[in-house]
Enzyme design. Sequence first.
Site, PDB file in Angstrom:
ATOM      1  N   ARG A   1      -7.794   6.717  -4.727  1.00  0.00           N
ATOM      2  CA  ARG A   1      -7.456   8.141  -4.690  1.00  0.00           C
ATOM      3  C   ARG A   1      -7.878   8.857  -5.972  1.00  0.00           C
ATOM      4  O   ARG A   1      -8.477   9.941  -5.935  1.00  0.00           O
ATOM      5  CB  ARG A   1      -5.954   8.298  -4.461  1.00  0.00           C
ATOM      6  CG  ARG A   1      -5.488   7.734  -3.133  1.00  0.00           C
ATOM      7  CD  ARG A   1      -3.971   7.586  -3.079  1.00  0.00           C
ATOM      8  NE  ARG A   1      -3.298   8.875  -3.230  1.00  0.00           N
ATOM      9  CZ  ARG A   1      -1.982   9.002  -3.348  1.00  0.00           C
ATOM     10  NH1 ARG A   1      -1.201   7.928  -3.351  1.00  0.00           N
ATOM     11  NH2 ARG A   1      -1.436  10.203  -3.460  1.00  0.00           N
TER      12      ARG A   1
ATOM     13  N   ILE B   1       0.859  -1.176   0.000  1.00  0.00           N
ATOM     14  CA  ILE B   1       0.000   0.000   0.000  1.00  0.00           C
ATOM     15  C   ILE B   1       0.899   1.230   0.000  1.00  0.00           C
ATOM     16  O   ILE B   1       2.084   1.144   0.306  1.00  0.00           O
ATOM     17  CB  ILE B   1      -0.970   0.011   1.204  1.00  0.00           C
ATOM     18  CG1 ILE B   1      -0.212  -0.084   2.535  1.00  0.00           C
ATOM     19  CG2 ILE B   1      -1.979  -1.114   1.087  1.00  0.00           C
ATOM     20  CD1 ILE B   1      -1.111  -0.060   3.760  1.00  0.00           C
ATOM     21  N   ASP B   2       0.337   2.364  -0.356  1.00  0.00           N
ATOM     22  CA  ASP B   2       1.134   3.583  -0.502  1.00  0.00           C
ATOM     23  C   ASP B   2       1.834   3.975   0.795  1.00  0.00           C
ATOM     24  O   ASP B   2       1.357   3.659   1.891  1.00  0.00           O
ATOM     25  CB  ASP B   2       0.245   4.749  -0.945  1.00  0.00           C
ATOM     26  CG  ASP B   2      -0.308   4.566  -2.344  1.00  0.00           C
ATOM     27  OD1 ASP B   2       0.305   3.807  -3.116  1.00  0.00           O
ATOM     28  OD2 ASP B   2      -1.350   5.172  -2.656  1.00  0.00           O
ATOM     29  N   ARG B   3       2.923   4.677   0.659  1.00  0.00           N
ATOM     30  CA  ARG B   3       3.696   5.131   1.823  1.00  0.00           C
ATOM     31  C   ARG B   3       2.823   5.876   2.834  1.00  0.00           C
ATOM     32  O   ARG B   3       2.913   5.657   4.043  1.00  0.00           O
ATOM     33  CB  ARG B   3       4.835   6.042   1.352  1.00  0.00           C
ATOM     34  CG  ARG B   3       5.627   6.656   2.499  1.00  0.00           C
ATOM     35  CD  ARG B   3       6.605   7.686   1.988  1.00  0.00           C
ATOM     36  NE  ARG B   3       7.293   8.345   3.097  1.00  0.00           N
ATOM     37  CZ  ARG B   3       8.096   9.394   2.964  1.00  0.00           C
ATOM     38  NH1 ARG B   3       8.323   9.895   1.771  1.00  0.00           N
ATOM     39  NH2 ARG B   3       8.673   9.938   4.011  1.00  0.00           N
TER      40      ARG B   3
END
Length: 323
Positions: free
Chosen positions: A251, A147-149
């Site tokens: 997003r 998953i994204d930072r």
Amino acid sequence: MRIANKFLVPKESENQRIDQFCLKILPLIKRSDFFKYLRLGKVLLNKTKPQVNTRLKTKDEIAFLFDINPYLQTNNDYLSLDLVKDKLKIIFEDENIIVVDKPTGIVCQPDKKHSIINLSNMLLKHCGYRQFDSNKLNFYPQFAHRIDRNTSGIVIGAKTNKALKELNKVFKNNHLTKRYKGLVFGQFNHLGLQTAYWKKDNNNGIVTVKWKPFPEAKKISTFFENSSYIAQKDMSLITIRLISGRTHQIRACLNLFSNQLVGDKKYSLIQFKNRNNKYKHQALHAYELVFPKLETSKFPILTNYSLMQFKSKIVPWFEYLIQ
């Protein structure tokens, strides 16, 4: 002070001067810049400001109070994992798989800016590895997805080669149920299944999402399950079930509704710019993961986890924002 900027001194560095040790950790930093940080109290030894000639002891803690990523070595083929101090937040673990909570601000896999502090190296350290050389290992414990930072929440990894192969198959076919919580600006009124078309620009990492098909685009599906509007904040807390799992899918998809995640800088909308700038991370949290019913013949390892449900133990930062 960021957890990601703390290091424990390994046994082999016993009695080394602090400046010599730090310059090895940060091979791309200028000596003059390092000594400036030391002088300003931005390098701490066991939470106190050290002298430049201080000698180190095993398990001393060194903390950098500045962004160290520009000064890290980018070659991660060989790594001493003694430099990795952070511990995993474990939700579940056995001999085959491990399920963890990832905090915001930590990447899942090594990259040029995060060659030491990342979730993958934390997993290796947890599993007993002291050194890592990707050229000499046929298999090593690793996460099956990421998953994204700046997104927090559940990530699942494999501790055996067989488990990894089966996990990869499960993720490839979108068998796992993955639920997210998010906080968006404005009132969100688009519940139910939403389909759109997605394309990623590999040059800049930005994705484009449109309602109608366009060249080289792939179809994506997202199910928006719940929405709760907080009038005094003019924000909505939403629950999302990810059906397809494309990069930045949630997003970018939210922009189609003229909503956006609070704190999202990459997919921001002009009407929310002033409000958005005050938040450091995007308000997105992977809070639940559920295995499907798996056939023993196809998934001899993962069949033991059929219908198992894992929930995050982290309370995401944005829930405090709306209390």
